[in-house]
Design an enzyme around this catalytic site. Sequence first.
Site, PDB file in Angstrom:
ATOM      1  N   HIS A  62      53.908  26.267   8.099  1.00  0.00           N
ATOM      2  CA  HIS A  62      54.756  27.332   7.566  1.00  0.00           C
ATOM      3  C   HIS A  62      55.213  27.013   6.149  1.00  0.00           C
ATOM      4  O   HIS A  62      56.180  27.591   5.661  1.00  0.00           O
ATOM      5  CB  HIS A  62      55.981  27.526   8.452  1.00  0.00           C
ATOM      6  CG  HIS A  62      55.669  27.712   9.898  1.00  0.00           C
ATOM      7  ND1 HIS A  62      54.873  28.748  10.332  1.00  0.00           N
ATOM      8  CD2 HIS A  62      56.017  27.004  11.001  1.00  0.00           C
ATOM      9  CE1 HIS A  62      54.751  28.665  11.658  1.00  0.00           C
ATOM     10  NE2 HIS A  62      55.425  27.614  12.080  1.00  0.00           N
ATOM     11  N   HIS A 100      53.235  32.162  14.268  1.00  0.00           N
ATOM     12  CA  HIS A 100      52.116  31.370  14.799  1.00  0.00           C
ATOM     13  C   HIS A 100      50.982  32.284  15.209  1.00  0.00           C
ATOM     14  O   HIS A 100      50.071  31.883  15.919  1.00  0.00           O
ATOM     15  CB  HIS A 100      52.571  30.555  16.007  1.00  0.00           C
ATOM     16  CG  HIS A 100      53.847  29.846  15.787  1.00  0.00           C
ATOM     17  ND1 HIS A 100      55.065  30.398  16.092  1.00  0.00           N
ATOM     18  CD2 HIS A 100      54.101  28.628  15.234  1.00  0.00           C
ATOM     19  CE1 HIS A 100      56.025  29.543  15.752  1.00  0.00           C
ATOM     20  NE2 HIS A 100      55.464  28.470  15.231  1.00  0.00           N
TER      21      HIS A 100
END
Lengths: 333, 333
Positions: free
Chosen positions: A57, A219
């Site tokens: 991320h 995700h």
Amino acid sequence: MKKLINDPRAVVAESLEGFGMAHHDLVKVHADPAYVTRRDAPVSGKVSLVSGGGSGHEPLHSGYVGRGMLDAAVPGAVFTSPTPDQILPAITNTDSGAGVLLIVKNYTGDILNFETAAELAQAEGIDVKSVVVNDDVAVEDSLYTAGRRGVGGTVLVERIAGAAAERGDSLDAVTSLAERVNAGVRSMGVALSACTVPHAGEPSFDLAENEIELGVGIHGEPGRRRMPMAPADAITDQLLEPILSDLGAGSGERVLLFVNGMGGTPLSELYIVYRHAAKLLADRGLHVERSLVGNYITALEMQGASITVLKLDDEMIDLWDSPVHTAALRWGV
Amino acid sequence: MKKLINDPRAVVAESLEGFGMAHHDLVKVHADPAYVTRRDAPVSGKVSLVSGGGSGHEPLHSGYVGRGMLDAAVPGAVFTSPTPDQILPAITNTDSGAGVLLIVKNYTGDILNFETAAELAQAEGIDVKSVVVNDDVAVEDSLYTAGRRGVGGTVLVERIAGAAAERGDSLDAVTSLAERVNAGVRSMGVALSACTVPHAGEPSFDLAENEIELGVGIHGEPGRRRMPMAPADAITDQLLEPILSDLGAGSGERVLLFVNGMGGTPLSELYIVYRHAAKLLADRGLHVERSLVGNYITALEMQGASITVLKLDDEMIDLWDSPVHTAALRWGV
């Protein structure tokens, strides 16, 4: 899927090593177990802010370690929670005695592992509190979450609570501010393409040539629904409407508008989303007082974006504007 | 290829509008013809720096308009040179009487159109000089270029010359500094995937599943050669070797290392490239005094990266470190 990597199992370690080399003036990268601290940690008398979560991320969270934001970040494997043995030294080595606030995105593994680390640190006599960020309005429960997921709002909690810690607020005050930011922030995202976890080697989901995933997680986990590709303005409508109706922001209120790229979307497209979102907010009588546009919480090379809206008050604006010096967010210094 | 856009013909205008809304404290976006100026332009007594080129490379150039960098940026259509009627008002409306330096990437269309605009401005009595950036060591001539292409070095020229203009240097001094930076900077890039121009709707070139383009241009134009996909460290070797042998940097010299993403590559991968590049430079006895890692000159959503190395001296380091406040690069303010 081609990636600029060496060994898929070494991605996180090598990337962190490069990060530490590029920003050696700001951070210290620890290996075995892996975590990142401010170079000047522990900062005397200051509450320490520790966050973390699965890697993939970036720049979240390592990119937010520094003055006015985090004291430590704990990166797990890609899309995998960090372990308590990584989190514990991040807590103990940044605590100055003023206590530690853990900023945890609401994913089951993160909650569990940060909790375990907190208990271990408390057993060592450290004052530890936690705030769980759960700003994603897309779905109530999901693949890795009981309740709402923590997404873009996390960046704003880290910045504003980080500024409060930097000015010397107590652990209780920083914690309650972080909770106030979390209570006033909502997000939703969209995926135009999937992403590929390096060691998996295959996309984590499939989208058809003309299909997008509305409300996708960071995700790649499922969102609200799939729909045919649509113009940016129509997609922006579908992201912003659930955010605003859940947030309940009324005419005359001040907000921060954050348009975030998922990693593979050009900046120019994020500004097209920003343009329409800002107009929609103005139409509702909301004042966009501050904004943030760019790749701040990503899902590897996923194409897509998320919108985050935070209700602002005078204190939050002052804290937002105060100096911040991290690898990914910097002003005033 | 899905994109977060509305009408493909409106991409540049809508993106600029959103950019102007998000950064209204910094810039003013002009439409018909399109160009971007510092909100406070013309700045009394200050040499004005104007750059521009085809869109699709964001944040270049609009993201670099502001204190300590550019006074104006002129965006053409995607991958298309801006026209003289766009460039001329960017010059005339930012000139304070101290003269204007045009920073032009070496592409045939850009050279021609900036030259025409310069002549028109000179006819109005404005003192105009130009510097042509040509830092790409990959190929000598290419699809859109006689001589070497201008790529990542452009960002560094804009920052360092912009800092000199901000401190009050004369047009001659700023021009000669910009030429000195260009003389000491070299770049090379690699593509892992192609990119798609919105109004074309199809990728500008094809790469096989296991193939990469070494020395690719920022419009996807051919580089040195195609080769099979390789580990990041091996690719980094192949990018850095031609840069260093052309630059002729010797042991003990100080450099800035800039690892740039092409738009679709995760930040984590750029740090893997940085890690190996910094080690290779250290092995040669070079000192990495400053660094920059991120998406600063892109090719839409292309996956890939470029490496840029600039030889530094004391003056350049001071100028690099001086305050800069633009949408995409900011520190010290």
